[in-house]
Design a protein around this motif. Structure first.
Motif, mmCIF file in Angstrom:
data_model
loop_
_atom_site.group_PDB
_atom_site.id
_atom_site.type_symbol
_atom_site.label_atom_id
_atom_site.label_comp_id
_atom_site.label_asym_id
_atom_site.label_seq_id
_atom_site.Cartn_x
_atom_site.Cartn_y
_atom_site.Cartn_z
ATOM 1 N N ASP A 372 -63.403 -24.632 -107.253
ATOM 2 C CA ASP A 372 -63.068 -25.534 -107.447
ATOM 3 C C ASP A 372 -61.364 -26.059 -109.060
ATOM 4 N N ASN A 373 -61.471 -24.392 -109.527
ATOM 5 C CA ASN A 373 -60.602 -24.292 -110.867
ATOM 6 C C ASN A 373 -59.025 -23.778 -109.857
ATOM 7 N N ILE A 374 -59.112 -23.781 -107.983
ATOM 8 C CA ILE A 374 -57.457 -23.338 -108.112
ATOM 9 C C ILE A 374 -56.427 -24.074 -107.607
ATOM 10 N N LEU A 375 -55.524 -23.420 -108.621
ATOM 11 C CA LEU A 375 -54.788 -24.108 -108.262
ATOM 12 C C LEU A 375 -53.335 -24.173 -106.757
ATOM 13 N N TRP A 376 -53.405 -23.068 -107.242
ATOM 14 C CA TRP A 376 -52.746 -22.746 -105.763
ATOM 15 C C TRP A 376 -53.552 -21.419 -105.227
ATOM 16 N N GLN A 377 -53.078 -21.022 -104.247
ATOM 17 C CA GLN A 377 -53.467 -19.611 -103.738
ATOM 18 C C GLN A 377 -52.188 -19.231 -101.961
ATOM 19 N N PHE A 378 -52.322 -18.043 -101.984
ATOM 20 C CA PHE A 378 -51.124 -17.787 -101.194
ATOM 21 C C PHE A 378 -51.698 -17.868 -99.069
ATOM 22 N N GLY A 379 -52.460 -17.703 -99.193
ATOM 23 C CA GLY A 379 -52.998 -17.874 -97.698
ATOM 24 C C GLY A 379 -53.790 -16.638 -97.740
ATOM 25 N N PRO A 380 -54.534 -17.007 -96.190
ATOM 26 C CA PRO A 380 -55.561 -15.475 -95.347
ATOM 27 C C PRO A 380 -54.290 -14.588 -94.885
ATOM 28 N N LYS A 381 -53.047 -14.915 -95.012
ATOM 29 C CA LYS A 381 -52.231 -13.947 -94.048
ATOM 30 C C LYS A 381 -50.298 -13.588 -94.840
ATOM 31 N N GLU A 382 -51.155 -12.382 -95.892
ATOM 32 C CA GLU A 382 -50.124 -11.531 -96.165
ATOM 33 C C GLU A 382 -49.755 -10.338 -95.940
ATOM 34 N N PRO A 383 -47.936 -10.526 -95.419
ATOM 35 C CA PRO A 383 -47.529 -9.323 -94.434
ATOM 36 C C PRO A 383 -47.360 -8.312 -95.161
ATOM 37 N N SER A 384 -47.622 -6.874 -94.424
ATOM 38 C CA SER A 384 -48.035 -6.273 -95.521
ATOM 39 C C SER A 384 -46.933 -5.526 -96.334
ATOM 40 N N PRO A 385 -47.040 -5.314 -97.205
ATOM 41 C CA PRO A 385 -46.247 -4.988 -98.634
ATOM 42 C C PRO A 385 -45.697 -3.546 -98.001
ATOM 43 N N TYR A 386 -45.961 -2.554 -97.343
ATOM 44 C CA TYR A 386 -46.184 -1.612 -96.901
ATOM 45 C C TYR A 386 -44.426 -1.699 -96.160
ATOM 46 N N GLN A 387 -44.644 -2.314 -95.102
ATOM 47 C CA GLN A 387 -43.472 -2.949 -94.050
ATOM 48 C C GLN A 387 -42.930 -3.409 -94.336
ATOM 49 N N LEU A 388 -42.998 -4.264 -95.698
ATOM 50 C CA LEU A 388 -42.231 -5.145 -96.052
ATOM 51 C C LEU A 388 -41.197 -3.965 -97.105
ATOM 52 N N GLU A 389 -41.314 -3.613 -97.605
ATOM 53 C CA GLU A 389 -39.871 -2.676 -98.465
ATOM 54 C C GLU A 389 -39.150 -1.750 -97.399
ATOM 55 N N TRP A 390 -39.938 -1.470 -96.260
ATOM 56 C CA TRP A 390 -38.736 -0.488 -95.520
ATOM 57 C C TRP A 390 -38.293 -2.162 -94.256
ATOM 58 N N ASP A 391 -39.259 -2.845 -94.094
ATOM 59 C CA ASP A 391 -37.443 -4.181 -93.236
ATOM 60 C C ASP A 391 -36.762 -4.115 -94.567
ATOM 61 N N HIS A 392 -36.735 -4.525 -95.705
ATOM 62 C CA HIS A 392 -35.963 -4.586 -96.520
ATOM 63 C C HIS A 392 -35.231 -3.548 -96.527
ATOM 64 N N LEU A 393 -35.100 -2.602 -96.932
ATOM 65 C CA LEU A 393 -33.818 -1.347 -97.088
ATOM 66 C C LEU A 393 -33.057 -1.080 -95.621
ATOM 67 N N VAL A 394 -33.892 -1.388 -94.530
ATOM 68 C CA VAL A 394 -33.018 -1.106 -93.909
ATOM 69 C C VAL A 394 -32.089 -2.078 -93.365
ATOM 70 N N GLU A 395 -33.027 -3.546 -93.714
ATOM 71 C CA GLU A 395 -31.445 -4.773 -93.704
ATOM 72 C C GLU A 395 -30.297 -4.356 -94.313
ATOM 73 N N ALA A 396 -30.930 -3.996 -96.042
ATOM 74 C CA ALA A 396 -30.053 -3.346 -96.198
ATOM 75 C C ALA A 396 -28.997 -2.700 -95.938
ATOM 76 N N ILE A 397 -29.180 -1.787 -95.838
ATOM 77 C CA ILE A 397 -28.282 -0.598 -94.664
ATOM 78 C C ILE A 397 -27.482 -1.228 -93.495
ATOM 79 N N ARG A 398 -28.461 -2.094 -92.982
ATOM 80 C CA ARG A 398 -27.790 -2.608 -91.569
ATOM 81 C C ARG A 398 -26.448 -3.286 -91.822
ATOM 82 N N LYS A 399 -26.995 -4.248 -92.939
ATOM 83 C CA LYS A 399 -25.911 -5.172 -93.528
ATOM 84 C C LYS A 399 -25.114 -4.628 -95.190
ATOM 85 N N ASP A 400 -25.133 -3.521 -94.854
ATOM 86 C CA ASP A 400 -24.566 -3.621 -96.187
ATOM 87 C C ASP A 400 -24.636 -3.957 -97.330
ATOM 88 N N ARG A 401 -25.503 -4.388 -97.829
ATOM 89 C CA ARG A 401 -25.372 -4.658 -99.071
ATOM 90 C C ARG A 401 -26.251 -4.218 -100.449
#
Length: 477
Positions: A372-401
């Protein structure tokens, strides 16, 4: 450097914001990689009217070399090959000092990613110079994964920078003051070259934690007053090591059991606790300025490693806010793996029950036992951060950011070492004192050989030097 003002906030501040390198008179391979489709690549090259012989056989495939083929390295390679919708990626070279580990990694990755693993026997390298051979299989703009023990990180990164190769390096990236200074210098060099570098502090790439960070910074739980973190488990990985077999070479034994040795990994403290420490510092948007700590060894039996069994660290930020970090690796004890934040208006779960999913949420009060004290929660489906860190790195390489996490990774590693040294010496250790501590655990790490001496030597009973708080106060062993 003012650690309290170092950039450790949201995801954007974790990447380099350096300006792009100056313009080039001809198209570079980085430019080619930005064009993610084969048609776009062909059109781009043709439009530059460059002689065909210059880029004969060039395509937009990102080639990957894996250096360090244990569980972490194999997992990172799998994440790299799992990046979707960003152009082709192939594993083309592998390196390790243990052939059996390399072969096992190869078989596993080949079975999972058959068409993306192109590593014939002549591109599988074994030995202390194998990292150079693997990196030499890459072209500028490709990626090397560095998942060897952290002591070797600066050595291998130096070579990658010289070869203009992008890097993904596992954490921690340093283990002591001298190696941190060296890594910060390398961060400057890699930024000037506009190299893309990811560091395996994957919690920084977590969508749920990212949303929580914004909410904390916006004042949802009020002024941040206290952070708490726990990593209490049984014996983990190779942190508990028994006496070296007579048949095994000393250095190879220490590398195989790298969590047991402070020179190789910073010990279990640095290797395991860095994630919790880093995610708490992220929520605070600052690095602590000092640490005091306790720790001890208990019921050691036949174990000869350098680790303590339990650690309790009080980190202090510049404004007086505290981060309490408790670590333990003892069987039969209460286990907890979580991080929490407490503010003047409420509280938050940063992570709970491990790294992923985080189960991040905020509460209306300090009582986190009632839904009852919960103000906010992200939700049950969280993308894997292990995969996201690679998605972000490769995107930066592809777009030269601009994308470079080395500085932040070095600072997180230093702050972790600061708490470890406080426990091992029994002294209050400041950020600056840790950075300027002249005890380099392995000053000859760049010249180690399989048959040569190891950075630390066992006594007549086969035991290695351990920290002695209060007795050894200026160095950890």
């Amino acid at each position: 450097m003012n650690p309290a003002n170092s950039p450790s906030g949201n995801l954007a501040s974790g990447t380099s914001q350096q300006p792009r390198s100056g313009s080039h008179s001809i198209v570079s391979r980085r430019d080619v990689l930005r064009a993610t489709g084969a048609l776009a690549t062909t059109s781009m090259i043709a439009s530059m009217a460059i002689p065909q012989t210059v880029y004969a056989g060039e395509d937009n495939t990102i080639k990957v070399a894996l250096v360090g083929c244990g569980g972490r390295g194999t997992g990172a390679a799998a994440n790299a090959l799992s990046v979707k919708n960003q152009g082709p990626i192939k594993l083309v070279a592998m390196a390790d000092v243990f052939p059996n580990r390399l072969n096992s990694s190869y078989e596993g990755l080949k079975g999972q990613f058959k068409d993306q693993v192109d590593v014939p026997e002549d591109r599988r390298f074994v030995g202390f110079e194998a990292y150079k051979q693997a990196i030499d299989c890459l072209s500028p703009g490709d990626v090397v994964i560095m998942a060897t023990p952290p002591a070797f990180r600066w050595v291998q990164f130096t070579y990658a920078i010289a070869k203009d190769v992008n890097t993904f390096m596992e954490k921690p990236v340093t283990v002591d003051g001298p190696s941190t200074k060296r890594m910060l210098q390398l961060a400057d060099e890699s930024e000037k070259k506009n190299l893309k570098v990811g560091v395996g502090l994957m919690c920084r790439h977590c969508d749920a934690r990212g949303e929580l960070f914004k909410r904390i910074q916006d004042g949802e739980i009020g002024d941040l007053l206290l952070l708490r973190a726990y990593r209490m488990a049984g014996p983990t990985a190779t942190a508990f090591a028994k006496k070296k077999p007579e048949s095994q070479k000393e250095l190879m034994y220490q590398i195989q059991n790298f969590h047991a040795f402070l020179w190789a990994s910073g010990g279990g403290f640095s290797d395991f606790l860095i994630h919790n420490i880093d995610e708490c510092c992220w929520m605070k948007n600052a690095w602590p300025v000092k640490a005091q700590a306790t720790g001890g060894r208990h019921f050691r039996g036949d174990y000869v490693d350098q680790n303590f069994d339990q650690y309790a660290v009080e980190y202090t930020f510049a404004d007086g806010t505290k981060l309490l970090m408790e670590g333990r690796t003892m069987p039969g004890c209460h286990q907890e793996f979580a991080s929490y934040a407490h503010g003047s208006k409420g509280a938050a779960v940063i992570s709970q029950s491990g790294h992923a999913p985080s189960r991040a949420r905020t509460y209306k009060s300090q009582d986190m036992s009632s839904k009852d004290n919960i103000l906010w929660q992200f939700g049950p489906k969280e993308p894997s951060p292990y995969q996201l860190e690679w998605d972000h790195l490769v995107e930066a390489i592809r777009k030269d950011r601009p994308y470079n996490e080395v500085r932040r990774g070095a600072e997180a590693s230093l702050v972790t070492s600061m708490g470890r040294m406080a426990a091992h010496t029994g002294q209050v250790i400041t950020y600056d004192a840790m950075l300027n501590c002249d005890h380099e655990f392995a000053p000859n790490v760049d010249s180690l050989t399989e048959d040569g001496p190891a950075p630390v030597v066992a006594d007549a009973e086969g035991k290695y030097p351990v920290p002695m708080p209060g007795l050894k106060t200026t160095r950890e062993y």
